[in-house]
Scaffold this motif. Structure first.
Motif, PDB file in Angstrom:
ATOM      1  N   ASP A 136      -6.143   7.843  -4.025  1.00 44.38           N
ATOM      2  CA  ASP A 136      -7.398   7.686  -4.778  1.00 44.38           C
ATOM      3  C   ASP A 136      -7.246   6.763  -5.975  1.00 44.38           C
ATOM      4  N   ALA A 137      -6.092   6.780  -6.615  1.00 42.52           N
ATOM      5  CA  ALA A 137      -5.878   5.972  -7.826  1.00 42.52           C
ATOM      6  C   ALA A 137      -5.525   4.523  -7.509  1.00 42.52           C
ATOM      7  N   THR A 138      -5.320   4.208  -6.251  1.00 45.48           N
ATOM      8  CA  THR A 138      -4.929   2.854  -5.864  1.00 45.48           C
ATOM      9  C   THR A 138      -6.148   2.064  -5.394  1.00 45.48           C
ATOM     10  N   SER A 139      -6.334   0.899  -5.974  1.00 40.83           N
ATOM     11  CA  SER A 139      -7.440   0.035  -5.566  1.00 40.83           C
ATOM     12  C   SER A 139      -6.949  -1.027  -4.574  1.00 40.83           C
ATOM     13  N   VAL A 140      -7.892  -1.582  -3.832  1.00 45.48           N
ATOM     14  CA  VAL A 140      -7.569  -2.673  -2.923  1.00 45.48           C
ATOM     15  C   VAL A 140      -7.008  -3.843  -3.718  1.00 45.48           C
ATOM     16  N   GLN A 141      -7.554  -4.090  -4.914  1.00 43.89           N
ATOM     17  CA  GLN A 141      -7.070  -5.188  -5.752  1.00 43.89           C
ATOM     18  C   GLN A 141      -5.599  -4.991  -6.121  1.00 43.89           C
ATOM     19  N   GLN A 142      -5.207  -3.767  -6.404  1.00 44.45           N
ATOM     20  CA  GLN A 142      -3.803  -3.494  -6.708  1.00 44.45           C
ATOM     21  C   GLN A 142      -2.916  -3.766  -5.493  1.00 44.45           C
ATOM     22  N   VAL A 143      -3.393  -3.417  -4.323  1.00 45.57           N
ATOM     23  CA  VAL A 143      -2.618  -3.647  -3.098  1.00 45.57           C
ATOM     24  C   VAL A 143      -2.406  -5.135  -2.888  1.00 45.57           C
ATOM     25  N   VAL A 144      -3.484  -5.932  -2.997  1.00 43.71           N
ATOM     26  CA  VAL A 144      -3.331  -7.374  -2.757  1.00 43.71           C
ATOM     27  C   VAL A 144      -2.460  -8.016  -3.832  1.00 43.71           C
ATOM     28  N   ALA A 145      -2.583  -7.539  -5.074  1.00 39.55           N
ATOM     29  CA  ALA A 145      -1.740  -8.089  -6.144  1.00 39.55           C
ATOM     30  C   ALA A 145      -0.270  -7.776  -5.878  1.00 39.55           C
ATOM     31  N   ARG A 146       0.039  -6.548  -5.479  1.00 43.27           N
ATOM     32  CA  ARG A 146       1.428  -6.156  -5.199  1.00 43.27           C
ATOM     33  C   ARG A 146       1.970  -6.919  -3.987  1.00 43.27           C
ATOM     34  N   ALA A 162       0.839  -1.206   0.000  1.00 41.99           N
ATOM     35  CA  ALA A 162       0.000   0.000   0.000  1.00 41.99           C
ATOM     36  C   ALA A 162       0.873   1.254   0.000  1.00 41.99           C
ATOM     37  N   GLU A 163       1.922   1.259   0.813  1.00 46.30           N
ATOM     38  CA  GLU A 163       2.814   2.413   0.873  1.00 46.30           C
ATOM     39  C   GLU A 163       3.457   2.672  -0.489  1.00 46.30           C
ATOM     40  N   GLU A 164       3.931   1.630  -1.131  1.00 47.66           N
ATOM     41  CA  GLU A 164       4.541   1.776  -2.466  1.00 47.66           C
ATOM     42  C   GLU A 164       3.539   2.330  -3.465  1.00 47.66           C
ATOM     43  N   LEU A 165       2.353   1.750  -3.501  1.00 54.40           N
ATOM     44  CA  LEU A 165       1.349   2.171  -4.479  1.00 54.40           C
ATOM     45  C   LEU A 165       0.835   3.579  -4.206  1.00 54.40           C
ATOM     46  N   PHE A 166       0.594   3.914  -2.943  1.00 55.99           N
ATOM     47  CA  PHE A 166       0.142   5.265  -2.623  1.00 55.99           C
ATOM     48  C   PHE A 166       1.211   6.281  -3.015  1.00 55.99           C
ATOM     49  N   ALA A 167       2.483   5.928  -2.843  1.00 52.76           N
ATOM     50  CA  ALA A 167       3.576   6.827  -3.229  1.00 52.76           C
ATOM     51  C   ALA A 167       3.672   6.957  -4.746  1.00 52.76           C
ATOM     52  N   GLU A 168       3.502   5.851  -5.443  1.00 55.90           N
ATOM     53  CA  GLU A 168       3.635   5.847  -6.905  1.00 55.90           C
ATOM     54  C   GLU A 168       2.482   6.537  -7.615  1.00 55.90           C
TER      55      GLU A 168
END
Length: 193
Positions: A21-31, A11-17
Protein backbone atom coordinates in the motif's frame (compact mmCIF):
# COMPACT_ATOMS: atom_id res chain seq x y z
CA UNK A 1 18.38 -7.99 -16.63
CA UNK A 2 15.65 -6.90 -19.06
CA UNK A 3 13.12 -4.12 -18.38
CA UNK A 4 10.41 -6.46 -17.13
CA UNK A 5 12.82 -8.11 -14.69
CA UNK A 6 14.05 -4.69 -13.48
CA UNK A 7 10.50 -3.59 -12.76
CA UNK A 8 9.68 -6.80 -10.88
CA UNK A 9 12.89 -6.64 -8.86
CA UNK A 10 12.22 -3.02 -7.92
CA UNK A 11 8.62 -3.78 -6.93
CA UNK A 12 9.72 -6.77 -4.85
CA UNK A 13 12.32 -4.67 -3.02
CA UNK A 14 9.91 -1.82 -2.34
CA UNK A 15 7.02 -4.06 -1.28
CA UNK A 16 9.41 -5.81 1.13
CA UNK A 17 10.82 -2.54 2.48
CA UNK A 18 7.67 -0.48 2.90
CA UNK A 19 4.66 -2.62 2.01
CA UNK A 20 2.38 -2.83 -0.98
CA UNK A 21 0.00 0.00 0.00
CA UNK A 22 2.83 2.43 0.77
CA UNK A 23 4.56 1.81 -2.55
CA UNK A 24 3.61 3.92 -5.55
CA UNK A 25 4.06 3.08 -9.21
CA UNK A 26 6.32 6.14 -9.44
CA UNK A 27 8.60 4.68 -6.76
CA UNK A 28 8.79 1.39 -8.66
CA UNK A 29 9.77 3.05 -11.95
CA UNK A 30 12.30 5.28 -10.18
CA UNK A 31 13.91 2.28 -8.43
CA UNK A 32 13.90 0.26 -11.66
CA UNK A 33 15.32 3.16 -13.67
CA UNK A 34 12.60 2.92 -16.32
CA UNK A 35 9.69 5.06 -17.48
CA UNK A 36 6.06 4.57 -16.50
CA UNK A 37 5.42 3.66 -20.12
CA UNK A 38 7.93 0.83 -19.84
CA UNK A 39 6.23 -0.46 -16.69
CA UNK A 40 2.78 -0.27 -18.27
CA UNK A 41 4.07 -2.06 -21.35
CA UNK A 42 4.44 -5.18 -19.19
CA UNK A 43 2.01 -4.59 -16.32
CA UNK A 44 -1.37 -2.91 -16.48
CA UNK A 45 -1.62 -2.21 -12.73
CA UNK A 46 0.37 -2.33 -9.51
CA UNK A 47 -1.56 -5.46 -8.52
CA UNK A 48 -0.08 -7.24 -11.56
CA UNK A 49 3.35 -6.73 -10.00
CA UNK A 50 2.31 -8.36 -6.75
CA UNK A 51 0.76 -11.30 -8.59
CA UNK A 52 3.80 -11.81 -10.81
CA UNK A 53 6.29 -11.66 -7.92
CA UNK A 54 4.85 -14.87 -6.53
CA UNK A 55 3.60 -16.36 -9.78
CA UNK A 56 7.10 -16.26 -11.26
CA UNK A 57 8.45 -18.36 -8.37
CA UNK A 58 5.51 -20.73 -8.49
CA UNK A 59 5.86 -21.10 -12.26
CA UNK A 60 9.51 -22.06 -11.75
CA UNK A 61 8.55 -24.58 -9.07
CA UNK A 62 5.80 -26.07 -11.25
CA UNK A 63 8.26 -26.48 -14.12
CA UNK A 64 10.63 -28.20 -11.68
CA UNK A 65 7.87 -30.58 -10.58
CA UNK A 66 6.98 -31.35 -14.20
CA UNK A 67 10.62 -32.12 -15.00
CA UNK A 68 11.06 -34.31 -11.91
CA UNK A 69 7.88 -36.34 -12.43
CA UNK A 70 8.65 -36.78 -16.14
CA UNK A 71 11.91 -38.57 -15.23
CA UNK A 72 9.87 -41.54 -13.90
CA UNK A 73 12.41 -42.23 -11.16
CA UNK A 74 11.58 -44.43 -8.21
CA UNK A 75 9.23 -42.75 -5.69
CA UNK A 76 11.90 -42.05 -3.06
CA UNK A 77 14.11 -40.30 -5.62
CA UNK A 78 11.13 -38.37 -6.94
CA UNK A 79 10.08 -37.14 -3.48
CA UNK A 80 13.70 -36.28 -2.62
CA UNK A 81 14.06 -34.24 -5.81
CA UNK A 82 10.73 -32.47 -5.27
CA UNK A 83 11.74 -31.47 -1.75
CA UNK A 84 15.17 -30.41 -2.96
CA UNK A 85 13.65 -28.22 -5.67
CA UNK A 86 11.07 -26.67 -3.32
CA UNK A 87 13.55 -25.86 -0.56
CA UNK A 88 16.24 -24.47 -2.85
CA UNK A 89 13.92 -22.33 -4.98
CA UNK A 90 12.03 -21.03 -1.94
CA UNK A 91 15.26 -20.24 -0.08
CA UNK A 92 16.56 -18.38 -3.12
CA UNK A 93 13.43 -16.19 -3.20
CA UNK A 94 12.66 -15.63 0.50
CA UNK A 95 11.90 -11.95 -0.08
CA UNK A 96 9.29 -12.78 -2.74
CA UNK A 97 7.68 -15.36 -0.44
CA UNK A 98 7.69 -12.86 2.43
CA UNK A 99 6.08 -10.18 0.27
CA UNK A 100 3.41 -12.56 -0.95
CA UNK A 101 2.72 -13.92 2.53
CA UNK A 102 2.27 -10.42 3.86
CA UNK A 103 0.56 -8.80 0.87
CA UNK A 104 -1.15 -11.64 -1.03
CA UNK A 105 -4.54 -10.69 0.40
CA UNK A 106 -4.36 -7.56 -1.77
CA UNK A 107 -4.95 -9.66 -4.89
CA UNK A 108 -8.40 -9.60 -6.45
CA UNK A 109 -10.52 -12.75 -6.34
CA UNK A 110 -9.64 -13.85 -9.88
CA UNK A 111 -5.87 -13.68 -9.35
CA UNK A 112 -6.18 -15.33 -5.96
CA UNK A 113 -8.26 -18.16 -7.43
CA UNK A 114 -5.75 -18.60 -10.26
CA UNK A 115 -2.94 -19.12 -7.74
CA UNK A 116 -5.06 -21.37 -5.55
CA UNK A 117 -6.05 -23.59 -8.49
CA UNK A 118 -2.39 -23.91 -9.56
CA UNK A 119 -1.38 -24.67 -5.97
CA UNK A 120 -4.04 -27.40 -5.66
CA UNK A 121 -2.81 -29.01 -8.89
CA UNK A 122 0.76 -28.94 -7.56
CA UNK A 123 -0.29 -30.55 -4.26
CA UNK A 124 -2.37 -33.16 -6.03
CA UNK A 125 0.59 -34.20 -8.21
CA UNK A 126 2.86 -34.62 -5.18
CA UNK A 127 0.15 -36.54 -3.34
CA UNK A 128 -0.31 -38.77 -6.38
CA UNK A 129 3.38 -39.76 -6.26
CA UNK A 130 3.01 -40.64 -2.58
CA UNK A 131 -0.34 -42.41 -2.98
CA UNK A 132 0.84 -44.56 -5.90
CA UNK A 133 3.96 -45.58 -3.98
CA UNK A 134 1.80 -46.50 -0.98
CA UNK A 135 -0.59 -48.51 -3.15
CA UNK A 136 2.32 -50.38 -4.76
CA UNK A 137 3.82 -51.12 -1.34
CA UNK A 138 6.96 -49.04 -1.87
CA UNK A 139 5.96 -46.55 0.86
CA UNK A 140 4.28 -47.21 4.16
CA UNK A 141 0.63 -46.20 4.22
CA UNK A 142 0.66 -45.33 7.91
CA UNK A 143 0.33 -41.63 7.08
CA UNK A 144 -1.95 -40.25 4.40
CA UNK A 145 -0.53 -38.50 1.34
CA UNK A 146 -2.31 -35.34 2.50
CA UNK A 147 -0.55 -35.26 5.88
CA UNK A 148 2.83 -36.04 4.30
CA UNK A 149 2.37 -33.24 1.76
CA UNK A 150 1.23 -30.81 4.47
CA UNK A 151 4.43 -31.57 6.36
CA UNK A 152 6.51 -30.84 3.25
CA UNK A 153 4.61 -27.73 2.23
CA UNK A 154 4.24 -26.37 5.75
CA UNK A 155 7.99 -26.58 6.15
CA UNK A 156 8.80 -25.02 2.79
CA UNK A 157 6.15 -22.31 3.07
CA UNK A 158 7.73 -21.10 6.33
CA UNK A 159 11.36 -21.07 5.14
CA UNK A 160 11.20 -17.32 4.59
CA UNK A 161 10.63 -16.78 8.32
CA UNK A 162 13.85 -18.44 9.51
CA UNK A 163 16.23 -19.29 6.66
CA UNK A 164 19.33 -17.12 6.25
CA UNK A 165 21.75 -17.64 3.33
CA UNK A 166 24.66 -16.99 5.70
CA UNK A 167 23.26 -19.36 8.34
CA UNK A 168 24.85 -22.58 9.54
CA UNK A 169 23.15 -24.79 6.93
CA UNK A 170 22.80 -24.28 3.19
CA UNK A 171 19.47 -24.74 1.45
CA UNK A 172 20.80 -27.97 -0.07
CA UNK A 173 21.67 -29.40 3.36
CA UNK A 174 18.27 -28.38 4.74
CA UNK A 175 16.56 -30.01 1.73
CA UNK A 176 18.48 -33.25 2.30
CA UNK A 177 17.56 -33.33 5.98
CA UNK A 178 13.88 -32.67 5.25
CA UNK A 179 13.84 -35.36 2.55
CA UNK A 180 15.54 -37.83 4.92
CA UNK A 181 12.92 -37.03 7.57
CA UNK A 182 9.97 -37.45 5.18
CA UNK A 183 11.31 -40.59 3.54
CA UNK A 184 12.11 -42.14 6.92
CA UNK A 185 8.45 -41.65 7.83
CA UNK A 186 7.36 -43.25 4.56
CA UNK A 187 9.74 -46.21 4.72
CA UNK A 188 8.40 -49.67 5.31
CA UNK A 189 9.85 -50.85 8.60
CA UNK A 190 9.91 -54.56 9.20
CA UNK A 191 8.88 -56.07 12.53
CA UNK A 192 8.93 -52.70 14.28
CA UNK A 193 12.67 -52.24 13.65
Amino acid sequence: MNTREKVLAAAEELFAEQGYDATSVQQVVARAGVTKGALYHYFSAKEDLLFEIYNSLFTEQTAGLDRIVAQHSDPATTIREIIDDLVITTAARTRAVTVFGREGSRLDAQRWQTLQAAWRRYQDRVRKVIREAQESGEFSSTTSPEVVSWAIFGFTNDIHTWYRPDGPKSAAVIAKELADFVLNGLSKKEDGK
